[in-house]
Design a protein around this motif. Structure first.
Motif, PDB file in Angstrom:
ATOM      1  N   ALA A  69      25.606   4.257  12.985  1.00 56.39           N
ATOM      2  CA  ALA A  69      24.214   4.663  12.830  1.00 56.39           C
ATOM      3  C   ALA A  69      23.730   4.357  11.420  1.00 56.39           C
ATOM      4  N   GLU A  70      22.419   4.451  11.231  1.00 53.35           N
ATOM      5  CA  GLU A  70      21.815   4.127   9.930  1.00 53.35           C
ATOM      6  C   GLU A  70      22.459   4.925   8.803  1.00 53.35           C
ATOM      7  N   GLY A  71      22.719   6.197   9.038  1.00 50.32           N
ATOM      8  CA  GLY A  71      23.323   7.017   7.989  1.00 50.32           C
ATOM      9  C   GLY A  71      24.708   6.543   7.600  1.00 50.32           C
ATOM     10  N   GLN A  72      25.489   6.107   8.584  1.00 49.93           N
ATOM     11  CA  GLN A  72      26.831   5.598   8.301  1.00 49.93           C
ATOM     12  C   GLN A  72      26.768   4.278   7.540  1.00 49.93           C
ATOM     13  N   LEU A  73      25.828   3.425   7.927  1.00 45.69           N
ATOM     14  CA  LEU A  73      25.661   2.162   7.209  1.00 45.69           C
ATOM     15  C   LEU A  73      25.271   2.413   5.758  1.00 45.69           C
ATOM     16  N   ALA A  74      24.348   3.344   5.552  1.00 44.15           N
ATOM     17  CA  ALA A  74      23.898   3.651   4.193  1.00 44.15           C
ATOM     18  C   ALA A  74      25.031   4.216   3.349  1.00 44.15           C
ATOM     19  N   GLN A  75      25.858   5.049   3.956  1.00 45.31           N
ATOM     20  CA  GLN A  75      26.986   5.637   3.235  1.00 45.31           C
ATOM     21  C   GLN A  75      27.957   4.570   2.770  1.00 45.31           C
ATOM     22  N   ARG A  76      28.267   3.627   3.654  1.00 44.78           N
ATOM     23  CA  ARG A  76      29.173   2.546   3.294  1.00 44.78           C
ATOM     24  C   ARG A  76      28.539   1.621   2.259  1.00 44.78           C
ATOM     25  N   LEU A  77      27.251   1.317   2.443  1.00 44.97           N
ATOM     26  CA  LEU A  77      26.560   0.456   1.491  1.00 44.97           C
ATOM     27  C   LEU A  77      26.608   1.057   0.092  1.00 44.97           C
ATOM     28  N   ASN A  78      26.274   2.325  -0.020  1.00 38.30           N
ATOM     29  CA  ASN A  78      26.256   2.983  -1.329  1.00 38.30           C
ATOM     30  C   ASN A  78      27.622   2.933  -1.994  1.00 38.30           C
ATOM     31  N   ALA A  79      28.677   3.087  -1.193  1.00 43.46           N
ATOM     32  CA  ALA A  79      30.026   3.048  -1.756  1.00 43.46           C
ATOM     33  C   ALA A  79      30.408   1.646  -2.212  1.00 43.46           C
ATOM     34  N   LEU A  80      30.049   0.644  -1.431  1.00 39.38           N
ATOM     35  CA  LEU A  80      30.469  -0.728  -1.720  1.00 39.38           C
ATOM     36  C   LEU A  80      29.713  -1.362  -2.878  1.00 39.38           C
ATOM     37  N   VAL A  81      28.488  -0.889  -3.153  1.00 37.74           N
ATOM     38  CA  VAL A  81      27.715  -1.462  -4.261  1.00 37.74           C
ATOM     39  C   VAL A  81      27.620  -0.502  -5.438  1.00 37.74           C
ATOM     40  N   SER A  82      28.383   0.580  -5.417  1.00 37.95           N
ATOM     41  CA  SER A  82      28.346   1.555  -6.503  1.00 37.95           C
ATOM     42  C   SER A  82      28.842   0.938  -7.804  1.00 37.95           C
ATOM     43  N   ARG A  83      28.530   1.576  -8.900  1.00 36.88           N
ATOM     44  CA  ARG A  83      29.010   1.095 -10.208  1.00 36.88           C
ATOM     45  C   ARG A  83      30.529   1.037 -10.241  1.00 36.88           C
ATOM     46  N   GLN A  84      31.155   2.040  -9.671  1.00 39.87           N
ATOM     47  CA  GLN A  84      32.609   2.073  -9.667  1.00 39.87           C
ATOM     48  C   GLN A  84      33.179   0.895  -8.886  1.00 39.87           C
ATOM     49  N   ALA A  85      32.577   0.602  -7.718  1.00 34.93           N
ATOM     50  CA  ALA A  85      33.053  -0.515  -6.901  1.00 34.93           C
ATOM     51  C   ALA A  85      32.825  -1.846  -7.595  1.00 34.93           C
ATOM     52  N   CYS A  86      31.636  -2.030  -8.175  1.00 34.58           N
ATOM     53  CA  CYS A  86      31.332  -3.283  -8.889  1.00 34.58           C
ATOM     54  C   CYS A  86      32.273  -3.475 -10.069  1.00 34.58           C
ATOM     55  N   ALA A  87      32.518  -2.388 -10.794  1.00 33.14           N
ATOM     56  CA  ALA A  87      33.414  -2.479 -11.954  1.00 33.14           C
ATOM     57  C   ALA A  87      34.827  -2.836 -11.519  1.00 33.14           C
ATOM     58  N   ALA A  88      35.265  -2.290 -10.388  1.00 31.55           N
ATOM     59  CA  ALA A  88      36.607  -2.597  -9.885  1.00 31.55           C
ATOM     60  C   ALA A  88      36.726  -4.075  -9.541  1.00 31.55           C
ATOM     61  N   ILE A  89      35.685  -4.633  -8.918  1.00 27.65           N
ATOM     62  CA  ILE A  89      35.695  -6.069  -8.605  1.00 27.65           C
ATOM     63  C   ILE A  89      35.722  -6.880  -9.894  1.00 27.65           C
ATOM     64  N   ALA A  90      34.909  -6.474 -10.867  1.00 25.91           N
ATOM     65  CA  ALA A  90      34.864  -7.185 -12.151  1.00 25.91           C
ATOM     66  C   ALA A  90      36.231  -7.195 -12.818  1.00 25.91           C
ATOM     67  N   ARG A  91      36.945  -6.076 -12.746  1.00 24.67           N
ATOM     68  CA  ARG A  91      38.287  -6.021 -13.336  1.00 24.67           C
ATOM     69  C   ARG A  91      39.239  -6.956 -12.591  1.00 24.67           C
ATOM     70  N   GLU A  92      39.139  -6.966 -11.281  1.00 25.22           N
ATOM     71  CA  GLU A  92      40.036  -7.806 -10.476  1.00 25.22           C
ATOM     72  C   GLU A  92      39.893  -9.283 -10.822  1.00 25.22           C
ATOM     73  N   ILE A  93      38.671  -9.728 -11.095  1.00 24.77           N
ATOM     74  CA  ILE A  93      38.475 -11.159 -11.353  1.00 24.77           C
ATOM     75  C   ILE A  93      38.501 -11.498 -12.846  1.00 24.77           C
ATOM     76  N   GLY A  94      38.697 -10.497 -13.713  1.00 28.98           N
ATOM     77  CA  GLY A  94      38.878 -10.762 -15.142  1.00 28.98           C
ATOM     78  C   GLY A  94      37.616 -10.933 -15.950  1.00 28.98           C
ATOM     79  N   VAL A  95      36.555 -10.237 -15.569  1.00 31.11           N
ATOM     80  CA  VAL A  95      35.273 -10.382 -16.268  1.00 31.11           C
ATOM     81  C   VAL A  95      35.359 -10.023 -17.746  1.00 31.11           C
ATOM     82  N   SER A  96      36.096  -8.982 -18.089  1.00 32.17           N
ATOM     83  CA  SER A  96      36.093  -8.495 -19.474  1.00 32.17           C
ATOM     84  C   SER A  96      36.582  -9.541 -20.468  1.00 32.17           C
ATOM     85  N   ASP A  97      37.437 -10.466 -20.018  1.00 24.52           N
ATOM     86  CA  ASP A  97      37.953 -11.504 -20.916  1.00 24.52           C
ATOM     87  C   ASP A  97      36.884 -12.522 -21.299  1.00 24.52           C
ATOM     88  N   HIS A  98      35.759 -12.529 -20.591  1.00 25.68           N
ATOM     89  CA  HIS A  98      34.745 -13.556 -20.797  1.00 25.68           C
ATOM     90  C   HIS A  98      33.386 -12.989 -21.213  1.00 25.68           C
TER      91      HIS A  98
END
Length: 226
Positions: A69-98
């Motif tokens: 349902a819409e509420g479930q989609l929104a919950q997952r969306l918020n988690a996947l694009v959160s600052r914490q999630a984005c930062a985790a992806i950035a760490r995985e690909i080595g953003v801080s070195d660049h």
């Protein structure tokens, strides 16, 4: 003065290894440049653009692969694009070195700040949109976010929602959140949030953004009183 950073050639090789198309070097340099450098162009405008690109790509991905349902989609969306999630992806690909950071900002820990890493990750997506268009950028998002997408992010109830429902179920007033302290420079700010449920109790939690601190406080409250 900027702290030590990877040479431009290494940064280009790194970006292309991730899957980005790098033609306009100045654009990608802008995406990796923090305001602390004093540079005329930094990542803020590209971060604004990339935030919307990520949200749209993720919303479409969820819509096509999740029958919730819409509420479930929104919950997952918020988690996947959160600052914490984005930062985790950035760490995985080595953003801080660049990243291009002022020396003081790097000394203050900006290279590991969730806020800065997330903003830079979104700026890279904004640069990709301008270089290669939405379809190519969406493919990169699908590739580097796949593990998170297929994992448990956002599948369980958000702590703030759980606390809200707990309070209602126990005939209590809704939880009240307030900022009790803000510390640190803008690029590495820390927020302490107090959450109170009337006639039950209160707890405090600290994180790099108000939203994350509220979430942590709600989680702690449920652990203590729920």
């Amino acid at each position: 003065m900027m702290a030590d950073i990877a040479p431009l050639g290494e940064t280009k090789d790194w970006l292309e290894a991730i899957g980005f198309t790098v033609n306009d070097g100045d654009l990608w340099l802008e995406a990796l440049t923090h305001g602390s450098t004093g540079a005329e162009r930094n990542y803020e405008r590209l971060e604004f653009l990339g935030d919307r690109v990520l949200g749209l790509a993720m919303a479409e991905w969820l819509y096509n692969h999740n029958n919730g349902a819409e509420g479930q989609l929104a919950q997952r969306l918020n988690a996947l694009v959160s600052r914490q999630a984005c930062a985790a992806i950035a760490r995985e690909i080595g953003v801080s070195d660049h990243m291009r950071l002022g020396k003081q900002a790097r000394d203050d820990g900006a290279a590991e700040s969730d806020n800065v890493l997330c903003d830079t990750m979104e700026a890279l997506l904004g640069a990709s949109l301008l270089e290669s268009g939405f379809d190519a950028t969406r493919e990169i998002i699908h590739r580097i976010w796949r593990s998170a997408f297929e994992g448990h992010a956002g599948r369980s109830k958000h702590p703030k929602s759980a606390l809200q429902e707990w309070a209602a179920g126990n005939r209590r007033r809704p939880p009240h959140y307030e900022v009790v302290e803000r510390s640190g420079p803008d690029h590495a700010a820390r927020f302490t949030i107090r959450v109170t449920v009337n006639n039950v109790g209160e707890v405090e939690a600290t994180a790099g953004s108000k939203q994350e601190a509220e979430t942590a406080a709600a989680r702690l409250f449920m652990e203590k009183y729920g």
